[in-house]
Motif scaffolding. Structure first.
Motif, mmCIF file in Angstrom:
data_model
loop_
_atom_site.group_PDB
_atom_site.id
_atom_site.type_symbol
_atom_site.label_atom_id
_atom_site.label_comp_id
_atom_site.label_asym_id
_atom_site.label_seq_id
_atom_site.Cartn_x
_atom_site.Cartn_y
_atom_site.Cartn_z
ATOM 1 N N THR B 576 0.808 -1.190 0.000
ATOM 2 C CA THR B 576 0.000 0.000 0.000
ATOM 3 C C THR B 576 0.849 1.250 0.000
ATOM 4 O O THR B 576 0.542 2.232 -0.653
ATOM 5 N N SER B 577 1.876 1.175 0.728
ATOM 6 C CA SER B 577 2.665 2.384 0.869
ATOM 7 C C SER B 577 3.615 2.575 -0.293
ATOM 8 O O SER B 577 4.174 3.624 -0.480
ATOM 9 N N GLU B 579 3.326 2.706 -3.577
ATOM 10 C CA GLU B 579 3.096 3.540 -4.731
ATOM 11 C C GLU B 579 3.223 5.014 -4.431
ATOM 12 O O GLU B 579 3.797 5.759 -5.180
ATOM 13 N N GLN B 580 2.679 5.404 -3.315
ATOM 14 C CA GLN B 580 2.792 6.821 -3.033
ATOM 15 C C GLN B 580 4.245 7.221 -2.937
ATOM 16 O O GLN B 580 4.668 8.214 -3.498
ATOM 17 N N HIS B 582 6.717 5.821 -4.139
ATOM 18 C CA HIS B 582 7.307 5.687 -5.452
ATOM 19 C C HIS B 582 7.052 6.942 -6.256
ATOM 20 O O HIS B 582 7.948 7.549 -6.807
ATOM 21 N N GLU B 583 5.821 7.342 -6.263
ATOM 22 C CA GLU B 583 5.461 8.527 -7.016
ATOM 23 C C GLU B 583 6.224 9.727 -6.496
ATOM 24 O O GLU B 583 6.711 10.546 -7.243
ATOM 25 N N LEU B 677 -4.710 11.172 -0.631
ATOM 26 C CA LEU B 677 -4.437 10.944 -2.043
ATOM 27 C C LEU B 677 -4.263 12.266 -2.771
ATOM 28 O O LEU B 677 -3.363 12.430 -3.575
ATOM 29 N N TRP B 681 -1.176 13.505 -4.958
ATOM 30 C CA TRP B 681 -1.250 13.848 -6.363
ATOM 31 C C TRP B 681 -0.818 15.282 -6.633
ATOM 32 O O TRP B 681 -0.313 15.603 -7.677
#
Lengths: 558, 901
Positions: B576-577, B579-580, B582-583, B677, B681
């Motif tokens: 869960t953690s 991707e954020q 990563h982004e 989120l 973003w």
């Protein structure tokens, strides 16, 4: 195939981008090797799947934002993606702009960047394989798509197939190349037609020549739709649905391109007999149902019903009956004493009728269950407890209530033996444990047999060694027994083939017995055992040998 | 294709009248065409931060200087088809090594360098594999790119070889033009883009730190690491016995499908840290010594001009790639050695000579091995594979097989040659075990025919693995525990006899049979073409099937947001953690930001704040799961450290640590989640590692709209397939015939003399353990050497270096079980019992061996000492049977090996 396919694009404005990605999601494992030894982290993986929702949505949504130009986008932000399900295998093929699984996102991103801006392909169009253990392995095919508005009148794309199984991916090179070429060709042809149409309407070369030095030449400063979507380049409104279908098919076809035929051993005779009995019983049951309209209860008296499971250990009914029981052959031997046990086992192995008479059906049944393990399933015909005598052709194990008389022809026959289970008279001062059978019962063994039981058969001699060795656990003994039975069953097969199928003479038979190791001390008993056991062969096996003979002889005489 | 098929397999069973002829029947050559040694070219390249790219070796630029025979170039004399491929020049004058001349590299080296390293170099520390197809002239190029490793003592003089090349150019005045090193400047960028960071991506190495270094032990990566370690550990825990009916064949395949599954993401495997050593010593302890320098080795194979030959070679090459790769690894090791050795030589022209000599010799080996692999004769009808694939000729095959076996039995009667050989083969080529393990399913056809495994079939469909890989493992007998691989070589001057042995053994060395499913030629509606029905008219009206109109959302759930939100924290996954973070890490490269790291640090406090907020607000639901989350998070933060164009990795590490709190968002309510989120973003720039400036915001609500929908379901296109026997599979290619020379790859083959075998075997076995073609860790490599002249059978192992009396290996003790097995089968045959039945009996007897191994395994459970006498008395297991039974037992009860060791 354990892989994913992605369409990538080198956007003139944004660099390499993943446009469209098809993944195969496999169902949970059919059967891990053993429940206890499931791969560590299996649960976590499930959890992964559970938790995919948020992060992946975050991802894909994030990348579908408005900052992306038309050229970098496949499905609109509101589009939920596509799915195809392979009903046979349960594999689901999912397509979105980006992979759903977070750990795959970076893998695909990496593959995309390397495919379009790192790796060098001679001629810029063509296949490359690259990768490493950390980032996965990629089969990439780069290609151009005509675009009348693009610089150089073309745009650069690639299709990447990403997998962790390096060798599988390389093995699949010729297949992937063949089919990706078709996909690419089809895209290119379609786009070429659109391009030609557009050039007819408005020849771009001329436009560009005329405005040679105006800033508008730079693509990013041209009107908003400078970067056109692949849909627009191919004028194919259902392009993504079609690509989903193509990619899903490719993954499926590549995964099932090679299949292997891996053989198992033939089932044992015991398995075959159990299956046959089960089938017979089912047929019988359905027969009864028809005849009696299913009204009355078709109880097959006390006779033994065959369980399709492992016959050695199964006994559903035993649990129902309380009281002391025999737990194993070794236990029976301890209770009866070595001599009586030897006699009893000898009669069992020779196929003689073994009658147990007593007041405790549970005890008798447990004795039969233990003794049955000495024989192949096909040789066991048991009536575990009956109110009257049953003939030997009907059963070789017979349990009787204490008052049932034994017919004279039976009690005088050398082919039967009787075990009388007598209750020991005693005061109930000490409540005795169930285990202590000897304190409850006394066993009287009688038979008209005059032959010695201490020479053979060889099988019994070996079992006795194992039973008397207390170092060996009950499991080891039962596996040891299984080995011995299989060994002798194989001899039975040879003898059957030799004497019954081929009908060879005595002299030859003697040779076969010698080579089977059935001669020597106890030879007579060995032969009797073999002959009795022959009756236990499965019908399937016998009929196969009978029919195979004809085929076999033909080739022999050719 | 059909012609090759006919050539190879068109030969049907010959009449049974002359069984003696069968084994001696002409063996089949694999290749459809000649294969020239000069078709293989070797290039070694170096990519150095300071000095750019340099060619360190190009076989086309090397010419042999030979005074006596000026035109003698070994690559120009193709060996004849039936003869061995010898490098005669080296064999003849061993004392006087040939001298070589290094001339101008071919004109294509620049392009080749580009292809080897790519236009952007990667800072990944492991080795990278690449395959290119060059269209004109048709060539295949396989490259391996390695990071270099220096010892402390030589790190200062890594350039001596190039210096030598350069100085060498002066020693050959006639070639002064550009002898030696060819410097290649960085390639021009493929494409231009506006973004500054895009250029940055090209000028800086793509940063991909190796995973193994940055993770701590008890991290969340344990999830995948434990899987790979399970695979890497030769001995699984004693509890994992598979005696309950599932064979190790099944287990191997299942583990393989799991280990190579994409669903687990990339996993560190057992051989990731393969480097190129530039020094004898182990890696320097001083990290400053490590320069960014890569060495790449490429093998370029010229493809045949004729279409069909080209096709056939490619099919062979790609299906046999693991073998090619294994030999490439051997070549790499030799080049490493050559570089290290020549560095010790002071005089530069001599240094170059030594280097060239050694590399040329290694290349010669490689060429010869590849040539042999492709051209060597194969057993035209391996008994086992033929029996399971052609049921109509079964009787005939059985008859021939038993006849050959009888003859062999007679031949070596006194020495028990056949019994010894079969003992060794059954002990080490263990794939037969699963073919006798009794099936629990009723037979479909007839009682004697073994059923095909349905569990394996089901597995293959739902969890595809590579059947070629499975077959390779079968042939090498890699089914036991610990994993051992074995080959069998039959030596003897009498061709007929050797071939008979090979023929008989091809029944006992087993593997699965492979079928290939292909799309028939000229099929009209090809599912691979997305635009088939459209190509005539690109108007939207005539759309391609399937139309999206009848689409309906289906109940396909891959974790809707609702579900994910509700799922309890206990199930929270580290993923869960990922991707954020990563982004966020990717935002470092955002070109709009004057200082990427500044922006990232700006993100950090928000996240930690978020984390606190989350724990504070919803402490109940967080509960005991908190530890779990935190424990699982940190490693994954490292895992996503691939950021393109980021100049500094250390800074990011620090940031990542600080962001751990973000992972808790699964416990949040939706509102909080949306905030989280949207914050993410706002701060990240889509998926663009290469940066773009037009950051825009999208409202979280809109995004949720998307997430709550389900995918449109489309039917899976189906397509007609034709099934045919696969040609290029190991079952055919690795069962060799009577070969002119010893081969290191074949599971079985025969040779006339063991001269070369003696020279190479130990090194080959050691190489097999280091670089197994099997692509999984191997504990031991073995070779069974059967000598039909001396009637001896020996087993040579990678673990025993010295054997008494200069012998290769240890003599095999004949298992009594095997002896009686063969005897009784052949006696039955002699008694004129149908051969079909005799073979069935043979299988029954092999099944007995399996059952015996079960009781041995059960006996050993919980035992610390083995009482051989007790085994004999109680279980009927003699001491001579123990090695065989223990090996068989290790396929279903891995703990057995531990006890017996």
């Amino acid at each position: 195939m354990n892989a994913l396919v992605a369409l990538c694009h080198f956007c003139e404005l944004h660099g390499p981008r993943t446009l469209f990605c098809t993944e195969a999601v496999h169902p949970p494992s059919p059967s891990p090797p053993q429940p206890g030894s499931a791969i560590p982290g299996d649960r976590d993986r499930e959890a992964d799947r559970e938790g995919e929702g948020l992060t992946m949505r975050a991802n894909s949504s994030a990348t579908q934002r408005a900052d992306m130009c038309e050229g970098c986008r496949s499905l609109p932000a509101s589009h939920p993606g596509f799915v195809s399900v392979d009903s046979e295998t349960g594999i689901r093929y999912l397509s979105h702009q980006h992979p759903r699984q977070p750990q795959l996102f970076s893998v695909v991103r990496q593959a995309c960047v390397r495919s379009l801006s790192c790796e060098v392909c001679p001629g810029r169009e063509g296949p490359i394989f690259f990768g490493d253990e950390q980032h996965g392995f990629v089969f990439s095919h780069t290609f151009f798509i005509k675009d009348s508005l693009a610089r150089g009148f073309q745009r650069w794309y690639s299709i990447v197939v990403v997998a962790m199984d390096r060798i599988y991916l390389i093995n699949s090179w010729p297949f992937l190349l063949r089919h990706l070429r078709q996909t690419i060709q089809s895209l290119q042809d379609t786009a070429l037609k659109v391009f030609d149409n557009e050039q007819c309407v408005c020849p771009q070369r001329a436009v560009r020549m005329n405005s040679a030095f105006s800033p508008a030449v730079f693509p990013h400063q041209r009107s908003g739709n400078a970067a056109r979507s692949l849909t627009s380049l191919t004028q194919h409104s259902n392009l993504w649905a079609s690509l989903h279908s193509s990619f899903s098919w490719l993954l499926k076809a590549c995964g099932s391109r090679l299949t292997e035929k891996l053989l198992e051993g033939a089932p044992t005779e015991d398995t075959l007999v159990l299956i046959e009995r089960q089938t017979e019983q089912e047929e019988e049951m359905s027969g009864w149902d028809c005849a009696e309209g299913g009204g009355s209860n078709p109880q097959p008296s006390q006779s033994e019903s065959v369980q399709p499971k492992d016959f050695q250990f199964d006994d559903g009914r035993q649990e129902d009956l309380l009281g002391p029981k025999f737990k194993s052959l070794r236990h029976l031997r301890q209770v009866l004493g070595a001599n009586d046990f030897r006699q009893l086992a000898w009669h069992v192995l020779m196929g003689n009728q073994v009658i147990w008479r007593g007041a405790d059906p549970g005890l008798i049944q447990s004795a039969f269950n233990v003794l049955k393990a000495l024989l192949p399933v096909g040789c066991v015909r048991a009536v575990s407890y009956s109110p009257h005598y049953e003939e030997a052709y009907r059963c070789n194990f017979l349990g009787l209530s204490p008052d049932v008389p034994i017919p004279a022809h039976v009690s005088s026959s050398e082919f039967s033996m009787l075990v009388d289970v007598l209750n020991v008279e005693r005061g109930c001062v000490n409540p005795v444990s169930d285990d202590d059978i000897l304190s409850l019962y006394q066993f009287n063994i009688s038979s008209a047999n005059t032959q010695p039981t201490d020479k053979g058969p060889t099988l019994l001699n070996k079992i006795e060694v194992a039973l008397s060795n207390e170092n060996l656990s009950v499991e080891v003994v039962s596996l040891c027994l299984l080995c011995l039975k299989e060994e002798w069953m194989n001899k039975v097969k040879v003898l059957f083939k030799f004497s019954k199928v081929d009908g060879r003479g005595k002299e030859d038979t003697q040779k076969v017995l010698a080579l089977l190791g059935a001669t020597g001390p106890g030879e007579e008993d060995n032969v009797r055992l073999l002959k009795f056991w022959m009756t236990g062969l499965s019908k399937l096996y016998k009929s196969h040998l009978m029919t195979a003979v004809r085929g076999g002889e033909r080739t022999l005489t050719q | 294709m059909p012609t090759l098929l006919q050539k190879l397999f068109g030969k049907r069973a010959v009449g049974n009248g002359s069984a003696r002829d069968c084994s001696t029947a002409a063996e089949q050559c694999w290749a459809s065409a000649e294969f020239d040694l000069a078709q293989i070219r070797l290039i070694v390249y170096q990519d150095c931060e300071k000095r750019g790219r340099q060619v360190l070796f190009d076989s086309t630029a090397i010419h042999k200087l030979d005074t006596s025979e000026p035109t003698a170039d070994e690559t120009k004399t193709p060996p004849n088809r039936s003869g061995a491929c010898h490098i005669s020049s080296q064999a003849d004058d061993k004392d006087k090594p040939p001298s070589y001349q290094y001339t101008r590299p071919a004109s294509d080296v620049n392009m080749i360098g580009e292809m080897m390293f790519g236009s952007v170099s990667m800072s990944y520390k492991g080795s990278t594999l690449k395959i290119h197809h060059i269209r004109s002239p048709p060539q295949l190029m396989v490259s391996k790119v390695f990071s270099t490793r220096f010892g402390s003592s030589t790190s200062g003089s890594t350039n001596t070889l190039q210096d030598s090349f350069e100085s060498m150019s002066q020693t050959f005045p006639s070639h002064t033009s550009s002898i030696g090193v060819c410097r290649v400047r960085s390639a021009p960028l493929l494409c231009l883009a506006r973004s500054a960071s895009f250029f940055a991506a090209h000028s800086n190495p793509v940063d991909m730190p190796s995973r193994g270094h940055s993770e701590d032990g008890d991290s969340g990566i344990a999830r995948s690491a434990s899987l790979s370690s399970l695979l890497a550990t030769p001995l699984p825990s004693p509890g994992s016995s598979f005696s309950s009916g599932l064979s190790s064949s099944y287990q191997r395949r299942w583990l393989r499908s799991q280990a190579t599954s994409l669903q687990h993401g990339p996993m560190p495997r057992w051989n990731t840290e393969e480097m190129f050593s530039l020094s004898d010593e182990s890696c320097s302890s001083n990290p400053a010594m490590i320069q960014r320098k890569k060495i790449a080795i490429s093998i370029i194979i010229s493809l045949p001009e004729r279409e069909e030959e080209n096709h056939n070679f490619q099919e062979f090459f790609f299906s046999h790639f693991p073998l090619f790769e294994s030999h490439m690894n051997k070549l790499k090791t030799a080049i490493e050695r050559a570089m290290i050795v020549c560095r010790r030589i002071a005089e530069s022209s001599q240094r170059v000579q030594v280097y060239l000599c050694r590399v040329m010799e290694a290349l010669g080996e490689f060429r010869m091995t590849v040539w042999n692999l492709y051209m060597a004769p194969r057993i035209s009808e391996p008994v086992w594979l033929s029996m399971i694939s052609q049921s109509t000729e079964r009787n005939l095959l059985c008859q021939r097989f038993l006849k050959e076996m009888s003859l062999l039995m007679e031949h070596g009667a006194k020495s028990q040659f056949l019994a010894a050989l079969l003992t060794a083969v059954l002990t080490h080529h263990l794939a037969w075990v699963s073919t006798v393990m009794p099936s629990s399913l009723p037979p479909i056809k007839s009682a004697c025919q073994k059923p095909a495994s349905q569990t394996v079939d089901l597995l293959a469909k739902s969890h595809p693995y590579n059947p070629l890989w499975a077959q390779l493992g079968d042939l090498y007998g890699a089914l036991g525990s610990p994993v051992r691989v074995c080959r069998t070589v039959v030596v003897g001057r009498r061709r007929e006899l050797v071939q008979r042995v090979l023929y008989v053994l091809s029944y006992f060395i087993r593997c699965s049979d492979l079928q290939e499913h292909v799309q028939p030629q000229g099929q009209m509606d090809n599912p691979a073409s997305p635009c088939t029905s459209q190509t005539t008219d690109p108007t939207p009206e005539k759309t391609c099937t399937p139309k999206p109109d009848p689409l309906k959302p289906t109940a396909c759930v891959i974790g809707t947001s609702e579900k994910a939100l509700n799922s309890d924290l206990g199930n929270a996954t580290p993923g869960t953690s990922v991707e954020q973070n990563h982004e966020i890490l990717l935002t470092d490269t955002n070109s709009t930001s004057p200082s990427p790291s500044l922006e990232s640090t700006a993100v950090r406090p928000e996240f930690t704040e978020m984390g606190q907020e989350c724990f504070g607000e919803d402490s109940d639901s967080v509960g005991g799961g908190l530890e779990h989350i935190l424990a699982n998070q940190s490693p994954l933060l490292h895992r996503v450290q691939f950021h393109i164009g980021s100049p500094s990795e250390t800074a990011n590490d620090g940031q990542a640590e600080g962001l751990t709190g973000a992972g808790c968002e699964r416990g949040l309510d939706r509102k909080l989640h949306q905030r989280l989120l949207s914050d993410i973003w706002r701060k990240e720039s889509s998926d663009s590692a290469l940066g773009d400036s037009d950051d825009e915001e999208t409202s979280p609500r809109e995004l949720y709209g998307a997430t709550e929908q389900k995918e449109y379901e489309l039917p899976l296109p189906s397509c007609q397939v034709e099934s045919r026997a696969s040609v290029n599979h190991f079952g055919h290619s690795l069962l060799g015939g009577y070969c002119p020379q010893y081969m290191p790859d074949f599971a079985l083959h025969g040779i006339s003399s063991d001269l070369r075998l003696k020279q190479c075997l130990m090194a080959d076995l050691e190489h097999t353990v280091l670089h197994p073609a099997l692509d999984e860790p191997v504990a031991e490599a073995l070779c069974i050497v059967a000598d039909t002249d001396r009637l001896s059978v020996q087993v040579v192992t990678s673990q025993r270096r010295v054997c008494e009396g200069g012998r290769l290996g240890r003599d095999v003790m004949v298992s009594n079980l095997v002896h009686t097995l063969i005897t009784s089968v052949l006696q039955l045959f002699a008694l004129n019992i149908a051969s079909d039945f005799c073979v069935m009996h043979l299988e029954d007897r092999l099944q007995e061996v399996y059952f015996k191994s079960r009781s041995l395994a059960e006996y050993l459970r919980g035992q610390t000492r083995v009482h051989v006498k007790e085994l004999g008395l109680a279980l009927g297991i003699e001491s001579s049977d123990i090695p065989l039974l223990a090996a068989v037992a290790s396929t279903h009860s891995p703990y057995v090996a531990q006890i017996l060791l």
